[in-house]
Design an enzyme around this catalytic site. Sequence first.
Site, PDB file in Angstrom:
ATOM      1  N   GLY A 147       0.831  -1.196   0.000  1.00 21.43           N
ATOM      2  CA  GLY A 147       0.000   0.000   0.000  1.00 21.43           C
ATOM      3  C   GLY A 147       0.864   1.243   0.000  1.00 21.43           C
ATOM      4  N   ARG A 148       0.334   2.329   0.572  1.00 19.40           N
ATOM      5  CA  ARG A 148       1.059   3.608   0.552  1.00 19.40           C
ATOM      6  C   ARG A 148       2.463   3.484   1.147  1.00 19.40           C
ATOM      7  NH1 ARG A 148      -4.037   5.558   2.510  1.00 19.40           N
ATOM      8  NH2 ARG A 148      -5.112   6.978   1.082  1.00 19.40           N
ATOM      9  N   ARG A 169      -2.305  -8.404  -2.045  1.00 14.02           N
ATOM     10  CA  ARG A 169      -3.483  -9.073  -2.608  1.00 14.02           C
ATOM     11  C   ARG A 169      -3.533  -8.969  -4.123  1.00 14.02           C
ATOM     12  NH1 ARG A 169      -8.435  -7.487   1.553  1.00 14.02           N
ATOM     13  NH2 ARG A 169      -7.667  -8.689   3.356  1.00 14.02           N
ATOM     14  N   THR A 220       7.482  -2.406  11.129  1.00 13.03           N
ATOM     15  CA  THR A 220       6.957  -1.120  11.589  1.00 13.03           C
ATOM     16  C   THR A 220       5.434  -1.106  11.515  1.00 13.03           C
ATOM     17  OG1 THR A 220       7.218  -0.196   9.359  1.00 13.03           O
ATOM     18  CG2 THR A 220       9.025   0.180  10.915  1.00 13.03           C
ATOM     19  N   ARG A 222       2.573  -3.952  12.911  1.00 10.50           N
ATOM     20  CA  ARG A 222       2.004  -4.371  14.192  1.00 10.50           C
ATOM     21  C   ARG A 222       2.755  -5.616  14.665  1.00 10.50           C
ATOM     22  NH1 ARG A 222       0.067  -0.041  14.305  1.00 10.50           N
ATOM     23  NH2 ARG A 222      -2.089   0.601  14.772  1.00 10.50           N
ATOM     24  N   GLU A 250       2.734  -4.364  23.653  1.00 11.17           N
ATOM     25  CA  GLU A 250       3.328  -3.061  23.973  1.00 11.17           C
ATOM     26  C   GLU A 250       2.707  -2.462  25.237  1.00 11.17           C
ATOM     27  OE1 GLU A 250       2.862  -0.684  20.463  1.00 11.17           O
ATOM     28  OE2 GLU A 250       4.204  -1.938  19.278  1.00 11.17           O
ATOM     29  N   HIS A 268       7.873   2.046  18.849  1.00 11.30           N
ATOM     30  CA  HIS A 268       6.683   2.359  18.049  1.00 11.30           C
ATOM     31  C   HIS A 268       6.678   3.837  17.651  1.00 11.30           C
ATOM     32  CE1 HIS A 268       2.326   0.889  17.239  1.00 11.30           C
ATOM     33  NE2 HIS A 268       2.689   1.776  16.322  1.00 11.30           N
ATOM     34  N   ILE A 269       7.703   4.244  16.923  1.00 10.77           N
ATOM     35  CA  ILE A 269       7.890   5.661  16.573  1.00 10.77           C
ATOM     36  C   ILE A 269       7.750   5.909  15.074  1.00 10.77           C
ATOM     37  CG2 ILE A 269       9.309   6.194  18.575  1.00 10.77           C
ATOM     38  CD1 ILE A 269      11.781   5.966  16.676  1.00 10.77           C
TER      39      ILE A 269
END
Length: 301
Positions: A147-148, A169, A220, A222, A250, A268-269
């Site tokens: 994706g993006r 997909r 980066t 989940r 987390e 998680h930055i």
Amino acid sequence: MKILASRRFPGPAWDELTDVQYLEAPLPDGAGGRRDDVEALAVVGERIDDETLDLLPNLKIVANYGVGYDSVDVEACARRGVAVTNTPGVLTAATADLAFALVLAVRRRIVTVDRAVREGRWSGAWADSDFLGRDVSGSTLGIVGFGRIGRAVAQRAAAFGMRVLHNSRRRDGDSWRELDALLREADVISLHVPLTSETHRLLDAGRLALLRDGACLVNTARGQIVDEDALVRELASGRIQAGLDVFAHEPEVPRELLGLSNVVLTPHIGSATAETREAMTKVLVHNLLAVERGEQPPNRV
């Protein structure tokens, strides 16, 4: 419109909201019991489910601060006519930058050699094996989720002379691979899929075993996308490397990872730049104000 918010979000756009109350505890307890006056939630990391929704019978919108909204029960919201929005697009570059920074940090052992300099363990020997990394240019990057953010990582990789493969997909072009084939072929794997029932533990012990010796896994997205226990075992063995910005529970991080030199850990930055966080607030506020005006929010999921 009365808004309950996890916190004050950064940037001047937040001041466009006029009736905000801040949670003093996580939801549902933070709601303080049934609240008929609350029509909007502005949240980050809050679990929104039927228990929470029962306390807020007049809720119109859950505005999520971030792209991922796996903590929000979208189906439960839909049943009650509650819109759920996120903040896509504005954090693409920052997250892609971090993903590629982790690639560089792991492959070139940046954290390990930085620590050696600080601790006075640099003897000046340019051939010191502890400082020996692996090439980034000329290596193969496998992107899971195109994706993006995945595409933005691919652009950065191309500039570094990496060969880029992807799994998504859509079977898009000659660079597409079945997931297992991609894991076998790539030197670096970067994860960019949302957390869903389909992607939970997408990389289980069997799939992690497909990674070639010395391969690097960057996450980066989940933490729950990977079987964390199996990943810890692979990393502890020294067979593979990893750059991890996210974890399954987390803010807890497996203690076994803390002493490993083949792992780079960040808290998680992915979106943590001042510019990006302010832009996220602006999108969040636009979604809230649209609902206040009786309009469809622009970023409904």
